[in-house]
Each structure stands twice: as C-alpha cells, then as structure tokens.
Motif scaffolding. Structure first.
Motif, mmCIF file in Angstrom:
data_model
loop_
_atom_site.group_PDB
_atom_site.id
_atom_site.type_symbol
_atom_site.label_atom_id
_atom_site.label_comp_id
_atom_site.label_asym_id
_atom_site.label_seq_id
_atom_site.Cartn_x
_atom_site.Cartn_y
_atom_site.Cartn_z
ATOM 1 N N ILE A 63 0.840 -1.205 0.000
ATOM 2 C CA ILE A 63 0.000 0.000 0.000
ATOM 3 C C ILE A 63 0.874 1.253 0.000
ATOM 4 C CG2 ILE A 63 -1.620 1.361 1.365
ATOM 5 C CD1 ILE A 63 -2.868 -1.272 2.310
ATOM 6 N N SER A 114 -8.530 5.845 -1.825
ATOM 7 C CA SER A 114 -9.208 4.586 -1.542
ATOM 8 C C SER A 114 -9.157 3.669 -2.754
ATOM 9 C CB SER A 114 -10.665 4.860 -1.136
ATOM 10 O OG SER A 114 -11.343 3.662 -0.846
ATOM 11 N N VAL A 117 -5.658 2.177 -3.114
ATOM 12 C CA VAL A 117 -5.391 1.036 -2.231
ATOM 13 C C VAL A 117 -5.946 -0.247 -2.842
ATOM 14 C CG1 VAL A 117 -5.904 0.006 0.011
ATOM 15 C CG2 VAL A 117 -5.258 2.409 -0.124
ATOM 16 N N VAL A 118 -7.174 -0.181 -3.353
ATOM 17 C CA VAL A 118 -7.785 -1.361 -3.969
ATOM 18 C C VAL A 118 -6.963 -1.814 -5.167
ATOM 19 C CG1 VAL A 118 -9.811 -2.225 -5.212
ATOM 20 C CG2 VAL A 118 -10.114 -0.788 -3.186
ATOM 21 N N ALA A 162 -9.478 -7.261 -2.421
ATOM 22 C CA ALA A 162 -8.838 -5.966 -2.213
ATOM 23 C C ALA A 162 -9.824 -4.947 -1.660
ATOM 24 C CB ALA A 162 -8.235 -5.463 -3.526
ATOM 25 N N SER A 166 -9.429 -3.215 1.962
ATOM 26 C CA SER A 166 -9.389 -1.752 1.955
ATOM 27 C C SER A 166 -10.479 -1.169 2.844
ATOM 28 C CB SER A 166 -9.548 -1.229 0.526
ATOM 29 O OG SER A 166 -9.667 0.176 0.512
ATOM 30 N N GLN A 167 -11.679 -1.714 2.741
ATOM 31 C CA GLN A 167 -12.784 -1.215 3.558
ATOM 32 C C GLN A 167 -12.495 -1.428 5.044
ATOM 33 O OE1 GLN A 167 -16.585 -2.907 2.604
ATOM 34 N NE2 GLN A 167 -17.701 -1.640 4.055
ATOM 35 N N VAL A 170 -9.045 0.942 5.773
ATOM 36 C CA VAL A 170 -9.161 2.381 5.539
ATOM 37 C C VAL A 170 -10.303 2.992 6.334
ATOM 38 C CG1 VAL A 170 -9.581 4.148 3.788
ATOM 39 C CG2 VAL A 170 -8.099 2.210 3.267
ATOM 40 N N ASN A 189 -14.816 7.236 0.276
ATOM 41 C CA ASN A 189 -13.989 6.030 0.220
ATOM 42 C C ASN A 189 -14.677 4.942 -0.591
ATOM 43 O OD1 ASN A 189 -12.037 7.189 1.839
ATOM 44 N ND2 ASN A 189 -12.654 6.112 3.701
ATOM 45 N N ARG A 193 -13.619 2.963 -4.153
ATOM 46 C CA ARG A 193 -13.497 1.514 -4.311
ATOM 47 C C ARG A 193 -14.364 1.005 -5.462
ATOM 48 N NH1 ARG A 193 -13.608 1.739 1.516
ATOM 49 N NH2 ARG A 193 -15.848 1.320 1.522
#
Length: 350
Positions: A63, A114, A117-118, A162, A166-167, A170, A189, A193
């Motif tokens: 990340i 966000s 990150v995914v 992912a 992430s959820q 984050v 966010n 995603r």
C-alpha cells in the motif's frame, strides 16, 4: 503533532512516507516482533488498523509503495488547475491542512486514495507478491458472455478481496468516529473503491484450428488506473454539496435544487477556497510560480491560473529530438536540437 481526523491518515502521514522511503526493506522480514514495533509507532492508527498492520506487514508495504501511483494520477487530473493536488513535506500529512476541510478537493483525495489502495492490493495479489492472496479463486469452470461460452483461466484480479481489506483497514477510524466528517469520508472512500470495480474487463485468448476461436479462455482484469482517475475526475466535477440528515445517518442535498447524491457521487460539505493565494489555514499553496498558457482561455490560461495578478515571461532552452530519419529495417535516428521557448509563470501575491 496535529493528527488528521481521517481513516486514511496512515498512508497520508509522514510516517508512511518514512516507512516506504527510509526503512530498510529487510524490516519486512524481521517477523512478528519487527512489524509490531513499527506498527505501534505509526501515529494516528486506531486499534483495528494497528492489528491489521501487524498481521499483514507486506500488505502495508504494498500500500505504501502504491502511494506514488494514485498521487501521480491525482496530479495528472488537476495539472491545469489552480489546485493541482500538490503535496508538501513540511506538514504532518502529504496535503497539509487541506484535509482538515470538507471541500470537494478533499472528497476527490479520499476517493482516489481509496481506489489506489484497492488497485495496488489487487495487483499485488495477482502478481504473487503477497502470501495472503492470489488470483480470484471464484473464477473457475465455465461461463458465458455475449459471444458465447468460455472457460475461466489465466489470473483474474481479485478485486473483491482488495475491496474488503481496503474497507476494513481504511474505514476503521471513520467507523469509530461516526460524526458528520466521518460519514463524508466513508461515502467518498466507497465511491473510490467502486470505481475500480466498475472498469474491470473480460480478457480472452482464442484456441482452435487456424485461429477459429472455437474455445476461449478468459479472465477478469482491472483496466488501467487512468480510467478510474478519469471517472473520479468527472465525479468531482459533479460532486454534490450535502448536509447531514436529521438522524445523523446519511445525507440530504444542501440546497433544494441540488440532486440527492447516489452511492457513486462524491460529496462535500463546504465551499472550496479559490486557491489563488498561499493560505496555511485553508491548505492553499497559491498559484505564484505556476506555469500558465498565455494563449489559453481555459483553466490553464494565464488570466485564470494567475488570478489576474499577471505573469512573468522567461526564455529557456529546451532539448528536443529533430531531423529524425528511419533506417531500414527497424531504427529511427534523431539529432538533439536546442529550441528557445517562452515560459510564462504566474506572479506571486504582492
């Protein structure tokens, strides 16, 4: 240290920059003790985030390394605007005090980060960089699309995994706070995603006699991150100004003539500054010294970019490729030529 009230403070903070740029890579192989010490010393994490950091140090490393991609995309999308997604190393976060506001620019930063990150995590899974995930295990057997039947094969990007990680990571701090700003951050966010998943495409290889494509092997792949960036940039343009509803659980439009926001929209609470002058409190870096286009009437034009302050012109020498010739069979040879060009930069505030 003034910590950000954000669930993404981990990878927007100075700490994660140090983590990825200064910490020797061997730290990640020191085992549980090493990851625990490092994760316990990153400021701003809630307990759930520290727990995940300790359990998945290689995920945290992935990340952190992926930060540059979504920051670069943010800067590409706003390269010709007064606010150009500029970062600073002098503050406790990459974007300074800007993130303390609830503007549409902040909404975009949360959404693109966000999404980043995914995208980063799904790519790391597919490339075999992580022990905790790989290709999407649900894509097996046979299926159909508009062209007929096909067999699942190759490596489908495991975006669902992912998105879940992430959820969980984050959003952890936002779910603990549950105030108006947290609701805004959670919404943006999620929009970020969903944007990554939106552009997944089915890619196939054909098999059969003489390329007949009687048999197809297919997999789901993420599109280039630029498509996600373009999509979120359009959502920024149509972002909805909102107010929290009377129950404190969701949003209503801030003005009666505004539409009610959908799950894909970006939402924000307060108007943006004009970003014309440097203002520490609002997080504005100003446009002094920014390059502008003298002939453009758009946002990159000197009149708009410089906010009416005027601009300075300097002549600089640039090296360009010239007199290029094609040589059989497969090479192009060029000369380096010096070209004198005028560069226009906005005057600073007086």
């Amino acid at each position: 240290m003034n910590l950000l009230p954000s669930g993404i403070c981990f990878y927007l903070s100075v700490a994660i920059c140090r983590l990825t740029a200064e910490v020797d890579a061997s730290w990640w192989y020191m085992g549980t003790l090493g990851s625990q010490v490092m994760c316990d010393n990153i400021p701003g994490l809630v307990n759930k985030q520290r727990q995940l950091c300790r359990q998945h140090p290689k995920v945290m490393q992935a990340i952190g390394a992926g930060m540059k991609d979504w920051i670069s995309e943010c800067q590409h999308q706003f390269r010709n605007h007064r606010w150009n997604c500029n970062t600073t190393v002098r503050e406790h976060s990459l974007f300074g005090r800007l993130l303390l506001r609830s503007s549409r620019e902040v909404a975009f930063v949360y959404a693109i980060s966000s999404a980043g990150v995914v995208y980063t995590l799904a790519r790391a899974c597919s490339q075999g960089d992580l022990d905790s995930c790989s290709c999407d295990p649900t894509k097996k057997g046979s299926s159909r699309d508009s062209k007929g039947s096909f067999d699942w094969g190759g490596c489908s990007d495991h975006v669902e995994h992912a998105m879940r990680f992430s959820q969980t990571f984050v959003d952890a701090k936002e779910r603990k706070e549950r105030d108006a700003r947290a609701l805004m951050n959670l919404h943006n966010n999620r929009a970020g995603r969903k944007a990554v998943k939106r552009f997944m495409t089915l890619e196939c290889k054909c098999h059969g006699v003489s390329g007949s494509c009687s048999i197809r092997t297919c997999w789901l792949a993420m599109a280039d991150f630029r498509r996600t960036g373009d999509h979120l940039r359009k959502r920024y343009n149509g972002a909805v100004q909102v107010a929290v509803n009377q129950y404190g659980t969701g949003f209503t439009a801030a003005h009666t003539h505004f539409k009610h926001p959908s799950k894909n929209d970006l939402v924000y609470f307060e108007d943006s500054p004009d970003y014309c002058i440097r203002d520490h409190e609002s997080g504005s870096m100003g446009t002094g010294g920014r390059i502008c286009n003298r002939t453009s009437r758009g946002m990159d034009g000197c009149e708009v970019m410089c906010c009416g302050r005027g601009y300075d012109t300097s002549r600089v020498s640039r090296t360009t490729k010239c007199e290029c010739k094609f040589h059989w069979c497969c090479a192009v040879h060029c000369r380096d030529c010096q070209q004198q060009v005028d560069v226009h930069t906005c005057k600073g505030q007086t």
